[in-house]
Design a protein around this motif. Structure first.
Motif, PDB file in Angstrom:
ATOM      1  N   THR A 236       0.816  -1.215   0.000  1.00 21.08           N
ATOM      2  CA  THR A 236       0.000   0.000   0.000  1.00 21.08           C
ATOM      3  C   THR A 236       0.849   1.264   0.000  1.00 21.08           C
ATOM      4  O   THR A 236       0.333   2.345  -0.279  1.00 21.08           O
ATOM      5  CB  THR A 236      -0.966   0.033   1.199  1.00 21.08           C
ATOM      6  N   THR A 237       2.139   1.150   0.313  1.00 20.96           N
ATOM      7  CA  THR A 237       3.009   2.327   0.313  1.00 20.96           C
ATOM      8  C   THR A 237       3.539   2.627  -1.086  1.00 20.96           C
ATOM      9  O   THR A 237       4.176   3.652  -1.290  1.00 20.96           O
ATOM     10  CB  THR A 237       4.198   2.153   1.281  1.00 20.96           C
ATOM     11  N   GLY A 238       3.288   1.744  -2.044  1.00 19.49           N
ATOM     12  CA  GLY A 238       3.730   1.939  -3.420  1.00 19.49           C
ATOM     13  C   GLY A 238       2.543   2.020  -4.358  1.00 19.49           C
ATOM     14  O   GLY A 238       1.431   2.381  -3.961  1.00 19.49           O
ATOM     15  N   ASP A 239       2.762   1.653  -5.606  1.00 22.66           N
ATOM     16  CA  ASP A 239       1.718   1.656  -6.631  1.00 22.66           C
ATOM     17  C   ASP A 239       0.806   0.461  -6.361  1.00 22.66           C
ATOM     18  O   ASP A 239       1.192  -0.687  -6.588  1.00 22.66           O
ATOM     19  CB  ASP A 239       2.370   1.573  -8.010  1.00 22.66           C
ATOM     20  N   PHE A 240      -0.395   0.717  -5.865  1.00 26.21           N
ATOM     21  CA  PHE A 240      -1.277  -0.322  -5.339  1.00 26.21           C
ATOM     22  C   PHE A 240      -2.724   0.025  -5.696  1.00 26.21           C
ATOM     23  O   PHE A 240      -3.108   1.192  -5.676  1.00 26.21           O
ATOM     24  CB  PHE A 240      -1.124  -0.374  -3.810  1.00 26.21           C
ATOM     25  N   VAL A 241      -3.512  -0.998  -6.031  1.00 21.27           N
ATOM     26  CA  VAL A 241      -4.929  -0.801  -6.325  1.00 21.27           C
ATOM     27  C   VAL A 241      -5.738  -1.432  -5.199  1.00 21.27           C
ATOM     28  O   VAL A 241      -5.662  -2.641  -4.981  1.00 21.27           O
ATOM     29  CB  VAL A 241      -5.328  -1.429  -7.682  1.00 21.27           C
ATOM     30  N   GLN A 242      -6.493  -0.596  -4.472  1.00 19.71           N
ATOM     31  CA  GLN A 242      -7.347  -1.101  -3.395  1.00 19.71           C
ATOM     32  C   GLN A 242      -8.659  -1.596  -3.993  1.00 19.71           C
ATOM     33  O   GLN A 242      -9.273  -0.911  -4.803  1.00 19.71           O
ATOM     34  CB  GLN A 242      -7.635  -0.013  -2.377  1.00 19.71           C
ATOM     35  N   THR A 243      -9.050  -2.800  -3.601  1.00 22.72           N
ATOM     36  CA  THR A 243     -10.304  -3.375  -4.098  1.00 22.72           C
ATOM     37  C   THR A 243     -11.261  -3.735  -2.961  1.00 22.72           C
ATOM     38  O   THR A 243     -12.426  -3.973  -3.208  1.00 22.72           O
ATOM     39  CB  THR A 243     -10.028  -4.649  -4.927  1.00 22.72           C
ATOM     40  N   ASN A 244     -10.723  -3.792  -1.748  1.00 23.13           N
ATOM     41  CA  ASN A 244     -11.529  -4.225  -0.604  1.00 23.13           C
ATOM     42  C   ASN A 244     -10.938  -3.605   0.659  1.00 23.13           C
ATOM     43  O   ASN A 244     -10.263  -4.276   1.427  1.00 23.13           O
ATOM     44  CB  ASN A 244     -11.516  -5.761  -0.526  1.00 23.13           C
TER      45      ASN A 244
END
Length: 128
Positions: free
Chosen positions: A68-76
């Motif tokens: 989550t501290t980098g390039d991340f896609v949150q889905t839930n």
């Protein structure tokens, strides 16, 4: 002279064992959609790292970074997916469900990559 077949057999056994435990670099979508569930989707298929409720987890799981501290896609909520490469040992098997090629049994290092790198790789499936 009788020792020659034994030596040859021993050498082949050692060579086969070294191949089984060889490190390999697997790159693709590193997915963590819910607590305790991790897998990697690469061009070959899906590689299980952890499944909720299972006591099996790869050696070196502590090497997984906080994506989550980098390039991340949150889905839930806190969970989602990232693009990256894992240097690991793997075990091929059909025993991990129909959608899995195998399991990652040891993690040596993990490198998070830009999401655009995985999105641009036509060999990768779309993340869930």
């Amino acid at each position: 002279m009788r020792a020659t077949p034994f030596i040859l057999s021993f050498a082949l056994t050692i060579a086969a064992t070294a191949t089984v435990f060889a490190k390999e670099n697997r790159c693709g979508w590193i997915q963590n959609p819910t607590p305790g569930n991790y897998w990697l989707d690469d061009g070959e298929g899906s590689w299980m790292l952890m499944a909720q409720g299972s006591e099996q987890e790869p050696l070196g799981m502590e090497n997984m970074p906080d994506f989550t501290t980098g390039d991340f896609v949150q889905t839930n909520g806190y969970y989602g997916y990232a693009c990256g490469c894992i240097q690991a040992e793997t075990e091929r098997s059909a025993d991990y469900g129909d959608s899995f090629v195998g399991r990652i049994t040891a993690i040596y290092s993990v490198k998070q990559l830009p999401i655009s790198q995985c999105r641009g790789d036509k060999a990768l499936p779309k993340p869930e």
